[in-house]
Write a protein that holds these residues in place. Structure first.
Motif, PDB file in Angstrom:
ATOM      1  N   THR A 159       0.961  -1.059   0.081  1.00 57.11           N
ATOM      2  CA  THR A 159       0.060   0.039  -0.041  1.00 57.11           C
ATOM      3  C   THR A 159       0.834   1.364   0.034  1.00 57.11           C
ATOM      4  O   THR A 159       1.890   1.159   0.943  1.00 57.11           O
ATOM      5  CB  THR A 159      -0.841  -0.008   1.240  1.00 57.11           C
ATOM      6  OG1 THR A 159      -1.523  -1.394   1.318  1.00 57.11           O
ATOM      7  CG2 THR A 159      -2.013   1.056   1.271  1.00 57.11           C
ATOM      8  N   SER A 188      14.413  -1.941   9.427  1.00 55.37           N
ATOM      9  CA  SER A 188      13.488  -3.039   9.643  1.00 55.37           C
ATOM     10  C   SER A 188      11.901  -2.555   9.470  1.00 55.37           C
ATOM     11  O   SER A 188      11.866  -1.434   9.863  1.00 55.37           O
ATOM     12  CB  SER A 188      13.876  -3.304  10.980  1.00 55.37           C
ATOM     13  OG  SER A 188      13.139  -4.241  11.513  1.00 55.37           O
ATOM     14  N   GLY A 189      11.251  -3.551   9.023  1.00 54.13           N
ATOM     15  CA  GLY A 189       9.991  -3.174   8.925  1.00 54.13           C
ATOM     16  C   GLY A 189       9.099  -2.095   7.872  1.00 54.13           C
ATOM     17  O   GLY A 189       8.234  -2.038   7.986  1.00 54.13           O
ATOM     18  N   LYS A 192      10.384  -5.027   3.242  1.00 47.36           N
ATOM     19  CA  LYS A 192      11.319  -5.682   2.184  1.00 47.36           C
ATOM     20  C   LYS A 192      10.747  -7.045   1.561  1.00 47.36           C
ATOM     21  O   LYS A 192      10.836  -7.417   0.597  1.00 47.36           O
ATOM     22  CB  LYS A 192      12.692  -5.946   2.823  1.00 47.36           C
ATOM     23  CG  LYS A 192      13.331  -4.509   3.289  1.00 47.36           C
ATOM     24  CD  LYS A 192      14.731  -4.358   3.708  1.00 47.36           C
ATOM     25  CE  LYS A 192      14.804  -5.281   4.988  1.00 47.36           C
ATOM     26  NZ  LYS A 192      14.253  -4.369   6.040  1.00 47.36           N
ATOM     27  N   GLU A 193      10.027  -7.812   2.679  1.00 46.82           N
ATOM     28  CA  GLU A 193       9.745  -9.140   2.122  1.00 46.82           C
ATOM     29  C   GLU A 193       8.591  -8.951   1.404  1.00 46.82           C
ATOM     30  O   GLU A 193       8.540  -9.849   0.368  1.00 46.82           O
ATOM     31  CB  GLU A 193       9.070  -9.817   3.623  1.00 46.82           C
ATOM     32  CG  GLU A 193       8.695 -11.090   3.280  1.00 46.82           C
ATOM     33  CD  GLU A 193       8.690 -12.210   4.438  1.00 46.82           C
ATOM     34  OE1 GLU A 193       9.084 -11.925   5.578  1.00 46.82           O
ATOM     35  OE2 GLU A 193       8.219 -13.390   4.182  1.00 46.82           O
ATOM     36  N   ARG A 377       5.925  -2.171  10.171  1.00 48.12           N
ATOM     37  CA  ARG A 377       5.537  -3.121  11.398  1.00 48.12           C
ATOM     38  C   ARG A 377       5.318  -2.250  12.707  1.00 48.12           C
ATOM     39  O   ARG A 377       4.178  -2.671  13.320  1.00 48.12           O
ATOM     40  CB  ARG A 377       7.033  -3.829  11.629  1.00 48.12           C
ATOM     41  CG  ARG A 377       6.522  -4.901  12.755  1.00 48.12           C
ATOM     42  CD  ARG A 377       7.639  -5.974  12.909  1.00 48.12           C
ATOM     43  NE  ARG A 377       7.988  -6.837  11.751  1.00 48.12           N
ATOM     44  CZ  ARG A 377       9.099  -6.790  11.093  1.00 48.12           C
ATOM     45  NH1 ARG A 377      10.255  -5.715  11.457  1.00 48.12           N
ATOM     46  NH2 ARG A 377       9.389  -7.524  10.108  1.00 48.12           N
ATOM     47  N   LYS A 380       1.826  -1.065  12.453  1.00 55.24           N
ATOM     48  CA  LYS A 380       0.692  -2.034  12.340  1.00 55.24           C
ATOM     49  C   LYS A 380       0.463  -2.373  13.916  1.00 55.24           C
ATOM     50  O   LYS A 380      -0.774  -2.653  14.300  1.00 55.24           O
ATOM     51  CB  LYS A 380       1.347  -3.151  11.842  1.00 55.24           C
ATOM     52  CG  LYS A 380       0.276  -4.027  10.934  1.00 55.24           C
ATOM     53  CD  LYS A 380       0.997  -5.130  10.225  1.00 55.24           C
ATOM     54  CE  LYS A 380       0.212  -6.187  10.137  1.00 55.24           C
ATOM     55  NZ  LYS A 380       0.764  -7.337   8.967  1.00 55.24           N
TER      56      LYS A 380
HETATM   57  N1  LIG Z   1       3.562  -0.804   2.059  1.00 59.17           N
HETATM   58  C1  LIG Z   1       3.040  -2.002   2.911  1.00 59.17           C
HETATM   59  N2  LIG Z   1       1.872  -1.781   2.788  1.00 59.17           N
HETATM   60  C2  LIG Z   1       1.041  -2.842   3.618  1.00 59.17           C
HETATM   61  N3  LIG Z   1       1.782  -3.558   4.561  1.00 59.17           N
HETATM   62  C3  LIG Z   1       3.056  -3.164   4.340  1.00 59.17           C
HETATM   63  C4  LIG Z   1       3.808  -2.481   3.819  1.00 59.17           C
HETATM   64  N4  LIG Z   1       5.123  -2.496   4.205  1.00 59.17           N
HETATM   65  C5  LIG Z   1       5.220  -3.300   5.104  1.00 59.17           C
HETATM   66  N5  LIG Z   1       3.968  -3.765   5.471  1.00 59.17           N
HETATM   67  C6  LIG Z   1       3.653  -4.823   6.562  1.00 59.17           C
HETATM   68  O1  LIG Z   1       4.478  -4.423   7.608  1.00 59.17           O
HETATM   69  C7  LIG Z   1       5.045  -5.583   8.307  1.00 59.17           C
HETATM   70  C8  LIG Z   1       6.553  -5.474   8.146  1.00 59.17           C
HETATM   71  O2  LIG Z   1       6.884  -5.854   6.657  1.00 59.17           O
HETATM   72  P1  LIG Z   1       8.079  -6.871   5.904  1.00 59.17           P
HETATM   73  O3  LIG Z   1       8.264  -8.169   7.107  1.00 59.17           O
HETATM   74  O4  LIG Z   1       8.054  -6.879   4.654  1.00 59.17           O
HETATM   75  O5  LIG Z   1       9.420  -5.732   6.601  1.00 59.17           O
HETATM   76  P2  LIG Z   1      10.759  -6.008   6.433  1.00 59.17           P
HETATM   77  O6  LIG Z   1      11.583  -4.939   5.889  1.00 59.17           O
HETATM   78  O7  LIG Z   1      11.086  -7.245   5.617  1.00 59.17           O
HETATM   79  O8  LIG Z   1      11.311  -6.175   7.940  1.00 59.17           O
HETATM   80  P3  LIG Z   1      12.633  -6.880   8.602  1.00 59.17           P
HETATM   81  O9  LIG Z   1      14.002  -6.222   7.990  1.00 59.17           O
HETATM   82  O10 LIG Z   1      12.459  -6.613  10.290  1.00 59.17           O
HETATM   83  O11 LIG Z   1      12.712  -8.246   8.126  1.00 59.17           O
HETATM   84  C9  LIG Z   1       4.617  -6.895   7.387  1.00 59.17           C
HETATM   85  O12 LIG Z   1       3.302  -7.289   8.341  1.00 59.17           O
HETATM   86  C10 LIG Z   1       4.015  -6.359   6.153  1.00 59.17           C
HETATM   87  O13 LIG Z   1       2.740  -6.922   5.828  1.00 59.17           O
END
Ligand SMILES: Nc1ncnc2c1ncn2[C@@H]1O[C@H](COP(=O)(O)OP(=O)(O)OP(=O)(O)O)[C@@H](O)[C@H]1O
Length: 466
Positions: A159, A188-189, A192-193, A377, A380
């Protein structure tokens, strides 16, 4: 003269052959076909149509089409010169789908061709109902397959309309067009995933598996066998018959190496070899296995800094960083917070079972003003906590944590140094847990204290049951 006669004979032979072919095609067509002249006189009627009308073609040729076919408009099309396509026409007991097509020469109608496409439009309804049912089944199985293949998110799950997130999405789309290794960086958060899943989803490998490995979550001595697999009896406790590693599992798909910065130096060497040779060597095996895998790596650490500190191999860094994708932190795209907040709230309300419909203006302003070190994160988690507190329809300012709502006034601040330290410690613990989404290992990392110290403090402040 003789040569001219020969060529005329040849032309006649070709004409006869073509006529015979056209007649055969005309007669064997599944559809009913009728041809009239510009006055509406039937000139041709194929066997299918004759059978359907219950007449003999020979008996009706030469009659006006209105005497032969009920509710016909062939003679009208002959006058208007305008084709009428996919029209429903009642003939006998059935509703037929018909085409009426004028054939023109020099702008004048020379004939009209009528086609009955389906014997009855009810057949068409039945057919379209079946197609719809099959499509629904197909969508269901597609979803199941995707779940089975391990890919959970797609670009629509990301989003955000801010230029920063749009640029990142564009990069992801471009990366998906290639097979090159992608390095996704960002705090973090930040999501990226979600980006890693989306790249796989958009790529030509999307029918292949998406395999994830969190490099930080596995003990060093297990990384190798998990990544590359092992053979029968490779070590004590090995599963009989051996086991495939994540790379082999991801064959023809993508492997997502999350937290790549946590990989030990010896493992970095092994990973580099896979990248160079495109083959893996299972533990205990002397034979290498070829793999066709696209690598997507992610980290929230600064790999360049790690390279200069000797913690990350430079050659591996360059191999991974073929395409780099930076996911922007939330504070650099606070424009996204209203949309993101509402979207997350909608999803969370269903999960939590609360029916909150909105976020008050004041609460939204506080969300937008905050610097979000834990990014999406953290947002959320803040919203989930608020949903547990909400009584009416809207999340209000006082449903947000104190450090966010700005309600942390001086009146409630502790006076003695001991109390102030306790207060600060409690807040730091809480904050680290919010940032980490409740992941205690990460909270320990964020706080920079020992595991035992962390648990002692949780206990001290009565937070060990939270
Ligand atoms: N743009 C977005 N729209 C909706 N939800 C998001 C968005 N970005 C992140 N999220 C939500 O936020 C949470 C963290 O995202 P994610 O795990 O992909 O982060 P990350 O960057 O991989 O974190 P880490 O480095 O800690 O592994 C997840 O629940 C994800 O669904």
């Amino acid at each position: 003269m003789e040569a001219h006669l020969d060529s005329m004979m040849e032309e006649l032979r070709i004409c006869r052959e073509t006529k015979a072919m056209l007649e055969a095609a005309f007669e064997s067509a599944y559809e009913g076909i009728v041809v009239t002249d510009p006055q509406g006189t039937v000139r041709m009627l194929n066997e299918t149509y004759a059978r359907f009308l219950g007449v003999k073609a020979g008996d009706v040729i030469g009659k006006h089409v209105t005497e032969v076919v009920e509710n016909t408009r062939m003679h009208i099309v002959a006058k208007t010169g305008k084709a009428e396509l996919a029209q429903v026409q009642r003939i006998g007991e059935g509703d037929m789908v018909v085409h009426r097509i004028p054939i023109k020469q020099g702008g004048r109608v020379k004939a009209v061709v009528g086609k009955v496409l389906f014997q009855d439009v009810r057949e068409l309804h039945a057919l379209s109902a079946r197609v719809l049912q099959l499509k629904q089944e197909l969508d269901y199985y597609k979803g199941e397959l995707i779940k089975h293949l391990g890919v959970k998110y797609g670009p629509t799950d990301i989003t955000g309309t801010s230029p920063a997130i749009q640029t990142a999405k564009k990069w992801a789309e471009r990366a998906a067009l290639t097979d090159s290794t992608v390095l996704i960086t960002g705090e973090s958060g930040t999501g990226k995933e979600l980006f890693a899943h989306s790249i796989h989803r958009l790529s030509h490998r999307n029918r292949g598996p998406f395999v994830k490995l969190n490099c930080a979550a596995i003990p060093d001595n297990l990384v190798e066998s998990l990544l590359f697999g092992y053979t029968d009896g490779a070590f004590t406790g090995a599963v009989k018959g051996g086991r495939k590693g994540k790379f082999e599992m991801a064959h023809r798909g993508s492997i997502f190496l999350d937290e790549i910065g946590e990989l030990s130096l010896p493992m970095q060497v092994k990973l580099l070899r896979v990248l160079q040779e495109k083959e893996v060597e299972p533990v205990g095996s002397v034979n290498a296995v070829k793999v066709d895998v696209r690598i997507i790596a992610a980290t929230n650490r600064n790999l360049e800094e790690m390279v200069s500190d000797g913690e990350f191999r430079e050659d591996l860094y360059y191999r991974l960083n073929v395409i780099s994708l930076k996911v922007p932190p939330l504070r650099e795209r606070s424009d996204d917070i209203p949309l993101l907040g509402m979207e997350l709230m909608r999803k969370l309300s269903t999960e939590v079972g609360v029916k909150a419909k909105g976020i008050s203006t004041q609460a939204m302003e506080a969300l937008q003003a905050y610097h979000w070190p834990g990014n999406v994160r953290e947002l959320k988690n803040v919203l989930e906590r608020a949903l547990h507190l909400v009584e009416a329809d809207e999340i209000q300012l006082d449903h947000l944590p104190l450090h966010l709502s700005g309600r942390e006034g001086t009146a409630n601040r502790p006076v003695s140094l001991k109390d102030a330290v306790a207060h600060a410690e409690r807040e730091a613990l809480r904050h680290s847990l919010t940032l980490s989404g409740g992941d205690r290992n990460r909270a320990i990392q964020l706080l920079g204290i020992s595991r035992s110290g962390f648990y002692q403090k949780l206990k001290k402040y009565g937070m060990d049951q939270e």
